[in-house]
Scaffold this motif. Structure first.
Motif, mmCIF file in Angstrom:
data_model
loop_
_atom_site.group_PDB
_atom_site.id
_atom_site.type_symbol
_atom_site.label_atom_id
_atom_site.label_comp_id
_atom_site.label_asym_id
_atom_site.label_seq_id
_atom_site.Cartn_x
_atom_site.Cartn_y
_atom_site.Cartn_z
ATOM 1 N N GLY A 139 50.357 89.199 -32.715
ATOM 2 C CA GLY A 139 51.597 89.168 -33.478
ATOM 3 C C GLY A 139 51.607 88.084 -34.538
ATOM 4 O O GLY A 139 50.644 87.354 -34.729
ATOM 5 N N SER A 140 52.718 88.007 -35.213
ATOM 6 C CA SER A 140 52.897 87.054 -36.307
ATOM 7 C C SER A 140 53.062 85.631 -35.792
ATOM 8 O O SER A 140 53.318 85.418 -34.618
ATOM 9 N N VAL A 141 52.974 84.676 -36.713
ATOM 10 C CA VAL A 141 53.269 83.288 -36.389
ATOM 11 C C VAL A 141 54.780 83.172 -36.232
ATOM 12 O O VAL A 141 55.530 83.573 -37.111
ATOM 13 N N TYR A 142 55.212 82.665 -35.099
ATOM 14 C CA TYR A 142 56.640 82.476 -34.848
ATOM 15 C C TYR A 142 56.959 80.990 -34.950
ATOM 16 O O TYR A 142 56.299 80.169 -34.328
ATOM 17 N N LEU A 143 57.971 80.671 -35.734
ATOM 18 C CA LEU A 143 58.389 79.288 -35.919
ATOM 19 C C LEU A 143 59.669 79.035 -35.156
ATOM 20 O O LEU A 143 60.463 79.953 -34.977
ATOM 21 N N PRO A 144 59.951 77.863 -34.714
ATOM 22 C CA PRO A 144 59.119 76.675 -34.815
ATOM 23 C C PRO A 144 57.961 76.718 -33.816
ATOM 24 O O PRO A 144 57.992 77.464 -32.836
ATOM 25 N N VAL A 145 56.968 75.881 -34.075
ATOM 26 C CA VAL A 145 55.789 75.772 -33.219
ATOM 27 C C VAL A 145 55.762 74.365 -32.641
ATOM 28 O O VAL A 145 56.032 73.397 -33.343
ATOM 29 N N ASN A 146 55.449 74.272 -31.366
ATOM 30 C CA ASN A 146 55.230 72.972 -30.740
ATOM 31 C C ASN A 146 53.840 72.966 -30.131
ATOM 32 O O ASN A 146 53.532 73.782 -29.258
ATOM 33 N N ILE A 147 53.000 72.073 -30.611
ATOM 34 C CA ILE A 147 51.678 71.875 -30.048
ATOM 35 C C ILE A 147 51.781 70.695 -29.097
ATOM 36 O O ILE A 147 52.256 69.621 -29.492
ATOM 37 N N SER A 148 51.366 70.880 -27.850
ATOM 38 C CA SER A 148 51.439 69.812 -26.859
ATOM 39 C C SER A 148 50.034 69.466 -26.387
ATOM 40 O O SER A 148 49.201 70.349 -26.186
ATOM 41 N N GLY A 149 49.786 68.164 -26.207
ATOM 42 C CA GLY A 149 48.505 67.685 -25.710
ATOM 43 C C GLY A 149 48.699 66.945 -24.404
ATOM 44 O O GLY A 149 49.615 66.127 -24.283
ATOM 45 N N TYR A 150 47.834 67.248 -23.445
ATOM 46 C CA TYR A 150 47.958 66.681 -22.099
ATOM 47 C C TYR A 150 46.702 65.902 -21.720
ATOM 48 O O TYR A 150 45.596 66.260 -22.114
ATOM 49 N N SER A 151 46.918 64.875 -20.900
ATOM 50 C CA SER A 151 45.803 64.079 -20.384
ATOM 51 C C SER A 151 45.157 64.809 -19.208
ATOM 52 O O SER A 151 45.662 65.839 -18.744
ATOM 53 N N LYS A 152 44.093 64.226 -18.702
ATOM 54 C CA LYS A 152 43.388 64.791 -17.543
ATOM 55 C C LYS A 152 44.304 64.891 -16.322
ATOM 56 O O LYS A 152 44.207 65.821 -15.535
ATOM 57 N N SER A 153 45.237 63.939 -16.200
ATOM 58 C CA SER A 153 46.160 63.945 -15.057
ATOM 59 C C SER A 153 47.343 64.892 -15.263
ATOM 60 O O SER A 153 48.178 65.033 -14.381
ATOM 61 N N GLY A 154 47.433 65.522 -16.428
ATOM 62 C CA GLY A 154 48.522 66.449 -16.708
ATOM 63 C C GLY A 154 49.701 65.824 -17.424
ATOM 64 O O GLY A 154 50.710 66.491 -17.670
ATOM 65 N N GLU A 155 49.586 64.558 -17.790
ATOM 66 C CA GLU A 155 50.668 63.870 -18.487
ATOM 67 C C GLU A 155 50.737 64.344 -19.943
ATOM 68 O O GLU A 155 49.728 64.427 -20.631
ATOM 69 N N LEU A 156 51.953 64.640 -20.405
ATOM 70 C CA LEU A 156 52.168 65.007 -21.799
ATOM 71 C C LEU A 156 52.009 63.749 -22.651
ATOM 72 O O LEU A 156 52.766 62.787 -22.482
ATOM 73 N N ILE A 157 51.026 63.739 -23.547
ATOM 74 C CA ILE A 157 50.811 62.557 -24.381
ATOM 75 C C ILE A 157 50.936 62.860 -25.873
ATOM 76 O O ILE A 157 50.886 61.950 -26.691
ATOM 77 N N PHE A 158 51.136 64.134 -26.227
ATOM 78 C CA PHE A 158 51.372 64.488 -27.627
ATOM 79 C C PHE A 158 52.271 65.711 -27.687
ATOM 80 O O PHE A 158 52.089 66.669 -26.947
ATOM 81 N N SER A 159 53.239 65.672 -28.591
ATOM 82 C CA SER A 159 54.085 66.816 -28.878
ATOM 83 C C SER A 159 54.348 66.824 -30.374
ATOM 84 O O SER A 159 54.767 65.804 -30.925
ATOM 85 N N SER A 160 54.099 67.950 -31.019
ATOM 86 C CA SER A 160 54.359 68.014 -32.460
ATOM 87 C C SER A 160 55.856 68.073 -32.752
ATOM 88 O O SER A 160 56.281 67.810 -33.863
ATOM 89 N N LYS A 161 56.648 68.416 -31.736
ATOM 90 C CA LYS A 161 58.097 68.531 -31.912
ATOM 91 C C LYS A 161 58.787 67.176 -31.833
ATOM 92 O O LYS A 161 59.717 66.911 -32.577
ATOM 93 N N SER A 162 58.339 66.329 -30.930
ATOM 94 C CA SER A 162 58.974 65.016 -30.790
ATOM 95 C C SER A 162 57.912 63.997 -30.378
ATOM 96 O O SER A 162 57.067 64.291 -29.543
ATOM 97 N N PRO A 163 57.987 62.811 -30.951
ATOM 98 C CA PRO A 163 56.982 61.793 -30.626
ATOM 99 C C PRO A 163 57.055 61.386 -29.154
ATOM 100 O O PRO A 163 58.134 61.325 -28.573
ATOM 101 N N ILE A 164 55.915 61.101 -28.593
ATOM 102 C CA ILE A 164 55.831 60.639 -27.200
ATOM 103 C C ILE A 164 55.580 59.130 -27.253
ATOM 104 O O ILE A 164 54.644 58.676 -27.890
ATOM 105 N N LYS A 165 56.443 58.387 -26.571
ATOM 106 C CA LYS A 165 56.244 56.928 -26.504
ATOM 107 C C LYS A 165 55.393 56.630 -25.293
ATOM 108 O O LYS A 165 55.742 56.964 -24.175
ATOM 109 N N ARG A 166 54.242 56.014 -25.558
ATOM 110 C CA ARG A 166 53.325 55.669 -24.473
ATOM 111 C C ARG A 166 53.389 54.180 -24.196
ATOM 112 O O ARG A 166 53.530 53.365 -25.097
ATOM 113 N N GLU A 167 53.266 53.851 -22.949
ATOM 114 C CA GLU A 167 53.317 52.441 -22.552
ATOM 115 C C GLU A 167 51.936 51.889 -22.450
ATOM 116 O O GLU A 167 50.990 52.511 -22.218
#
Length: 185
Positions: free
Chosen positions: A157-185
């Motif tokens: 199908g077509s590209v549907y907007l908005p798009v959120n790309i999420s990146g996860y660590s090996k432990s499954g922690e969300l460490i990147f989101s294109s929709k909202s910044p992730i604050k890491r400690e």
């Protein structure tokens, strides 16, 4: 004289057929990718990857401004060209200092597909998901080559907007989101 002409035509046809057959048996190489872009305003400077994935020959290459992914196919002469004469998707190059992921999305009309593609810069990111209004798509293909890491997700199908790309660590922690910044400690 006529026999020599006929024999010459037959030999020429056999030789041409053998050359074309030989070319069709060859896998694409970096020079093929560089030759494809030699007449572009921004020629390819480097091919990061040329690999058959899911019965498609894919290439990832870059010029001075972007990194692109494209499908390669052979024309009837056996020369490697871009499928539909264009790339599937591209993202900017070089990445910015604080980038964790660069990405883009585009559609391909021929097979009614969308491609979500990008470079994964943060070494802690090991899993990518793509979320659109159509749903969440997990298991984006991770491609590692020559010190670079990329992801690719093909959806129907077509590209549907908005798009959120999420990146996860090996432990499954969300460490990147294109929709909202992730604050890491």
């Amino acid at each position: 004289m006529t026999k020599k002409i006929v024999l010459g035509i037959i030999l020429t046809a056999i030789i041409c057929s053998l050359i074309i057959t030989y070319k069709h048996l060859q896998q694409p190489m970096e020079n093929d990718v560089l030759n494809i872009t030699k007449n572009w305003s921004e020629v390819a400077e480097e091919a990061y990857l040329i690999k058959e994935i899911d019965e498609q020959w894919l290439t990832i290459f870059r010029n001075s401004q972007s990194i692109m992914i494209a499908e390669l196919k052979q024309n009837w002469l056996g020369t490697w060209i871009l499928s539909e004469g264009r790339t599937l998707s591209s993202t900017y190059y070089p990445s910015l200092k604080d980038d964790q992921i660069t990405w883009s999305a585009s559609g391909k009309s021929k097979d009614n597909a969308s491609y979500y593609f990008g470079e994964v810069i943060d070494p802690e990111i090991v899993k990518i998901t793509v979320e659109t209004q159509k749903g969440t798509f997990e298991n984006a293909l991770f491609i590692e080559t020559e010190g670079h890491r990329f992801f690719l997700k093909r959806t129907d199908g077509s590209v549907y907007l908005p798009v959120n790309i999420s990146g996860y660590s090996k432990s499954g922690e969300l460490i990147f989101s294109s929709k909202s910044p992730i604050k890491r400690e």
